[in-house]
Design an enzyme around this catalytic site. Structure first.
Site, PDB file in Angstrom:
ATOM      1  N   HIS A 211       0.910  -1.264   0.064  1.00  0.00           N
ATOM      2  CA  HIS A 211       0.215   0.158  -0.046  1.00  0.00           C
ATOM      3  C   HIS A 211       0.876   1.336   0.050  1.00  0.00           C
ATOM      4  O   HIS A 211       0.258   2.273  -0.488  1.00  0.00           O
ATOM      5  CB  HIS A 211      -1.000  -0.009   1.371  1.00  0.00           C
ATOM      6  CG  HIS A 211      -2.076  -1.073   0.731  1.00  0.00           C
ATOM      7  ND1 HIS A 211      -2.125  -2.202   1.315  1.00  0.00           N
ATOM      8  CD2 HIS A 211      -3.368  -0.731   0.080  1.00  0.00           C
ATOM      9  CE1 HIS A 211      -3.184  -2.843   0.594  1.00  0.00           C
ATOM     10  NE2 HIS A 211      -4.023  -1.987   0.106  1.00  0.00           N
ATOM     11  N   ARG A 318     -10.549   3.883  -1.227  1.00  0.00           N
ATOM     12  CA  ARG A 318     -10.188   3.173  -0.002  1.00  0.00           C
ATOM     13  C   ARG A 318     -10.426   3.795   1.271  1.00  0.00           C
ATOM     14  O   ARG A 318      -9.563   4.570   1.769  1.00  0.00           O
ATOM     15  CB  ARG A 318      -8.710   2.934  -0.142  1.00  0.00           C
ATOM     16  CG  ARG A 318      -8.129   2.082  -1.308  1.00  0.00           C
ATOM     17  CD  ARG A 318      -6.624   1.820  -1.481  1.00  0.00           C
ATOM     18  NE  ARG A 318      -6.444   0.478  -2.039  1.00  0.00           N
ATOM     19  CZ  ARG A 318      -5.922   0.676  -3.430  1.00  0.00           C
ATOM     20  NH1 ARG A 318      -5.928   1.620  -3.891  1.00  0.00           N
ATOM     21  NH2 ARG A 318      -5.561  -0.645  -3.950  1.00  0.00           N
ATOM     22  N   GLU A 454     -10.984 -11.160  -3.973  1.00  0.00           N
ATOM     23  CA  GLU A 454      -9.500 -10.972  -3.829  1.00  0.00           C
ATOM     24  C   GLU A 454      -9.003 -11.951  -2.837  1.00  0.00           C
ATOM     25  O   GLU A 454      -7.768 -12.288  -2.683  1.00  0.00           O
ATOM     26  CB  GLU A 454      -9.245  -9.712  -3.262  1.00  0.00           C
ATOM     27  CG  GLU A 454      -9.906  -9.238  -1.914  1.00  0.00           C
ATOM     28  CD  GLU A 454      -9.540  -7.854  -1.788  1.00  0.00           C
ATOM     29  OE1 GLU A 454      -8.737  -7.155  -1.976  1.00  0.00           O
ATOM     30  OE2 GLU A 454     -10.187  -7.255  -0.716  1.00  0.00           O
ATOM     31  N   ASN A 477      -4.510  -7.360  -6.570  1.00  0.00           N
ATOM     32  CA  ASN A 477      -3.440  -7.166  -5.684  1.00  0.00           C
ATOM     33  C   ASN A 477      -3.256  -8.325  -4.640  1.00  0.00           C
ATOM     34  O   ASN A 477      -2.342  -9.013  -4.399  1.00  0.00           O
ATOM     35  CB  ASN A 477      -3.097  -6.035  -4.944  1.00  0.00           C
ATOM     36  CG  ASN A 477      -3.325  -4.884  -5.827  1.00  0.00           C
ATOM     37  OD1 ASN A 477      -2.966  -5.082  -7.138  1.00  0.00           O
ATOM     38  ND2 ASN A 477      -3.916  -3.570  -5.362  1.00  0.00           N
ATOM     39  N   ASP A 478      -4.550  -8.431  -4.172  1.00  0.00           N
ATOM     40  CA  ASP A 478      -4.691  -9.648  -2.902  1.00  0.00           C
ATOM     41  C   ASP A 478      -5.010 -10.842  -3.704  1.00  0.00           C
ATOM     42  O   ASP A 478      -4.445 -11.895  -3.242  1.00  0.00           O
ATOM     43  CB  ASP A 478      -5.695  -9.078  -2.046  1.00  0.00           C
ATOM     44  CG  ASP A 478      -5.426  -8.325  -0.938  1.00  0.00           C
ATOM     45  OD1 ASP A 478      -4.133  -8.482  -0.500  1.00  0.00           O
ATOM     46  OD2 ASP A 478      -6.053  -7.402  -0.648  1.00  0.00           O
ATOM     47  N   ARG A 488       2.809  -9.550  -0.635  1.00  0.00           N
ATOM     48  CA  ARG A 488       2.804  -8.450  -1.641  1.00  0.00           C
ATOM     49  C   ARG A 488       3.714  -7.401  -0.909  1.00  0.00           C
ATOM     50  O   ARG A 488       4.055  -6.278  -1.823  1.00  0.00           O
ATOM     51  CB  ARG A 488       1.496  -7.847  -1.845  1.00  0.00           C
ATOM     52  CG  ARG A 488       0.642  -7.444  -0.741  1.00  0.00           C
ATOM     53  CD  ARG A 488      -0.764  -7.027  -1.258  1.00  0.00           C
ATOM     54  NE  ARG A 488      -1.088  -5.729  -1.449  1.00  0.00           N
ATOM     55  CZ  ARG A 488      -2.326  -5.189  -1.542  1.00  0.00           C
ATOM     56  NH1 ARG A 488      -3.200  -6.025  -1.383  1.00  0.00           N
ATOM     57  NH2 ARG A 488      -2.598  -3.801  -1.856  1.00  0.00           N
ATOM     58  N   CYS A 525      -9.995  -3.669  -9.960  1.00  0.00           N
ATOM     59  CA  CYS A 525      -9.740  -2.474  -9.317  1.00  0.00           C
ATOM     60  C   CYS A 525      -8.195  -2.703  -8.562  1.00  0.00           C
ATOM     61  O   CYS A 525      -7.727  -1.736  -7.880  1.00  0.00           O
ATOM     62  CB  CYS A 525     -10.688  -2.041  -8.147  1.00  0.00           C
ATOM     63  SG  CYS A 525     -10.889  -3.079  -6.808  1.00  0.00           S
TER      64      CYS A 525
HETATM   65  C1  PEP Z   1      -6.712  -5.335  -4.036  1.00  0.00           C
HETATM   66  O1  PEP Z   1      -6.422  -6.048  -3.405  1.00  0.00           O
HETATM   67  O2  PEP Z   1      -6.284  -5.457  -5.405  1.00  0.00           O
HETATM   68  C2  PEP Z   1      -7.220  -4.114  -3.911  1.00  0.00           C
HETATM   69  C3  PEP Z   1      -7.623  -3.324  -4.732  1.00  0.00           C
HETATM   70  O3  PEP Z   1      -7.287  -3.590  -2.571  1.00  0.00           O
HETATM   71  P1  PEP Z   1      -6.043  -3.374  -1.801  1.00  0.00           P
HETATM   72  O4  PEP Z   1      -4.993  -2.976  -2.830  1.00  0.00           O
HETATM   73  O5  PEP Z   1      -6.433  -1.882  -1.030  1.00  0.00           O
HETATM   74  O6  PEP Z   1      -5.911  -4.297  -1.025  1.00  0.00           O
HETATM   75 MG    MG Z   2      -7.002  -5.975  -1.556  1.00  0.00          MG
END
Ligand code: PEP
Ligand code: MG
Length: 588
Positions: A211, A318, A454, A477-478, A488, A525
């Site tokens: 993040h 977020r 996710e 991402n997750d 990550r 997203c």
């Molecule tokens: C993701 O996990 O892709 C996501 C958009 O949420 P975050 O990156 O805030 O975990």
């Molecule tokens: Mg996420």
């Protein structure tokens, strides 16, 4: 001597500036420039803080003598003598003055800058007794910072303009760009630097989709994370080039290297200028498919950047950034309502997707609660798990979102769902929030409710989610982190973070196809949506809605305008069938 450090490329662009080293524990110290007229008063603030600390120590020494007689607590008294000595230390006082007078740093910033320099010298000392004096120096500085918190400081001066690269090496004036170098920065710290003086960031730790990296990307400035020992190798005030495209940090560059990067920087500016002309062009492919391009935001004020980039809504707000770095005091319903309302009104009637709080893992509620204080934070009590464990907090957020929906189109998005029981509990709490508002006679609006996909379990059981929700949003991402079992945030396994792994692509393709079959919208997203290298593949997999940082939107739009989805569908089927899809990606 020129040398370079490699890390993870985080955000586009080049930054060239002098290094400002900040200890991770002191990133909350204010960093701003003072005007020439404010220099004297800034030095005075410092002097007052030092005098106050001298008095404070004097009082402690006095009470020690009073309490226990002259010889007692001898050791403590001697230590306080050392502190008094350090306070008068010429290297500290003249160094701090230098940063204020020559560079116009505010007093706190000047003090911590000089502390970093002296602390390193202590680290290099052979004598263990002298090495330990670093801790004393840190305590003394901490006391001064505490004193200064109580004394009003002047307002921040404007961010310095970017300078021409060739001039930089010769330039010794205050008007030079600065880049921040730290071992670690939390996402909340990063947010704090959003309006700051820094033109770029380098951190030792972090992965591409941590993040911290995500917030850096949203700031649209050059950043490199996971640069391992960069904060040890780079010295305070070194000239540094940050190449955010290549994940490279060049330290103490020669004039030739500097000129080369200056050229790249100008090319980047020209490219942005060219892309900006696409702002009002509809995102339609060559074969007439209309694509929805939405923005990811972290703060209500980011709505302006989303509109400026031509986003047709916010696909991911977020909301957790409202909750972080507040020393345990969470935002109440009114504060949240005002923030969500600001985002909704800021989008002038376009939809805003507010994700319920997703703290935990690398987004701790509090700076003090670093993720490594838990055994396995990414698999722990984060996102919806935490919300369901704190129903009063969650209800408060749900009410605030429902109230904001009275001011425009609001969608609500739930992070990290995996179980049917979590879905049931979430929807029951949402009903309860509505009942509470009804009972209190408070106005609220309708919301569409969506689930984030996710966790691999959710992607595999996507039918369950489609039957309960109005839309889905894939958090790649997750999804990638949990499918491939790699943290990550951990730069040591960053090379294994592969969006093109066949397992990841199968989960993505399946979610998109099932959403389409049910007639329910599916958005991506995660960072993949803003990666131009992935645009054609996602289109080929059937994706028609992308949500990304505003800074990435126009480059993705350009890819869309050049794409023909009929050709891409067939190609994407071949990519999906491949054991090594990466090899096919350049063939489209
Ligand atoms: C993701 O996990 O892709 C996501 C958009 O949420 P975050 O990156 O805030 O975990
Ligand atoms: Mg996420």
């Amino acid at each position: 001597m020129t040398f370079s450090v490699h890390g993870q490329a985080v955000s586009r662009g080049i930054a060239i500036g002098r290094a400002v080293l900040v200890a991770s524990s002191r990133v909350d110290v204010a960093h701003y420039f003072v005007s020439p007229e404010q220099i004297e008063s800034e030095i005075e603030r410092l002097r007052q803080a030092r005098n106050a600390v001298v008095e404070e120590i004097g009082r402690v020494q006095h009470s020690l003598h009073e309490f226990d007689g002259k010889d007692a607590h001898h050791e403590l008294s001697a230590l306080l003598d050392v502190h008094l000595m350090l306070l008068q230390d010429e290297q500290l006082t003249s160094g701090v003055k230098h940063w204020i007078v020559e560079r116009h740093y505010n007093a706190e910033w000047a003090l911590t800058t000089q502390l970093e320099i002296i602390a390193r010298q202590f680290d290099e000392m052979e004598d263990p007794y002298l090495r330990e004096r670093k801790a004393d120096l840190e305590q003394v500085v901490e006391r001064m910072l505490r004193q200064m918190r109580g004394v009003a400081s002047p307002v921040a001066a404007p961010v310095p303009a970017r300078r021409d690269a060739q001039d930089l090496l010769l330039d010794e004036t205050v008007d030079v760009p600065l880049v921040l170098v730290a071992h670690d920065l939390s996402p909340a710290d990063m947010l704090q630097f959003k309006q700051s003086v820094f033109a770029g960031f380098v951190t030792d730790v972090g992965g591409k989709t941590s993040h911290t990296a995500i917030v850096a990307r949203s700031m649209d400035i050059a950043a490199v994370v996971g640069a391992r020992s960069a904060s040890q190798l780079i010295q305070q005030d070194d000239w540094v080039i940050i190449d955010g495209d290549a994940g490279l940090v060049v330290v103490d560059p020669s004039p030739i290297v500097l000129a080369e990067y200056g050229y790249k920087q100008r090319q980047g500016d020209l490219e942005r200028e060219r892309l900006s002309r696409l702002r009002n062009t509809p995102a339609v492919t060559l074969d007439g498919e209309r694509i929805e391009l939405l923005a990811n935001i972290e703060q209500p004020s980011d709505a302006a950047a989303a509109l400026a980039a031509g986003a047709v809504g916010v696909g991911l707000f977020r909301s957790e950034f409202l909750f972080m770095g507040r020393s345990g005091r969470l935002p109440d319903e009114e504060e949240q309502y005002q923030a969500y309302r600001e985002a909704v009104e800021g989008m002038h009637g376009l939809p805003v997707t507010i994700r319920t709080v997703d703290v935990g893992a690398d987004k701790p509620l509090d700076r003090a609660l670093r993720p490594d204080s838990h055994l396995n934070p990414a698999l722990g009590l984060r996102a919806i798990r935490w919300s369901l464990a704190e129903p009063a907090m969650f209800l408060c957020q749900l009410r605030a979102i429902l109230r904001a929906a009275a001011h425009g189109q609001v969608h609500m998005l739930i992070p990290m769902l995996a179980h049917a029981s979590e879905i049931r509990q979430t929807l029951a709490l949402l009903d309860k929030a509505r009942e509470q508002l009804d009972a209190a006679g408070v106005v609220y609006g309708p919301v569409k409710i969506g689930a984030m996909i996710e966790v691999p379990a959710a992607a595999l059981a996507v039918g369950l989610f489609l039957s309960h929700f109005d839309f889905l949003s894939i958090g790649t991402n997750d999804l990638i982190q949990y499918t491939l079992a790699i943290d990550r945030v951990d730069e040591a396994v960053a090379h294994l973070y592969d969006p093109l792994h066949p397992a990841v692509l199968q989960l993505l393709a399946r979610t998109i196809a099932e959403g389409e079959a049910c007639g329910k919208p599916v958005t991506v997203c995660g960072e993949m949506a803003g990666d131009v290298g992935m645009t054609r593949l996602l289109l080929g997999l059937g994706l028609r809605s992308f949500s990304m940082h505003p800074s990435q939107l126009l480059a993705v739009k350009q890819q869309i305008l050049r794409s023909d989805t009929r050709k891409l569908t067939e190609w994407a089927t071949r990519v999906l069938a491949s054991d090594e899809p990466a090899g096919l990606i350049t063939d489209a």
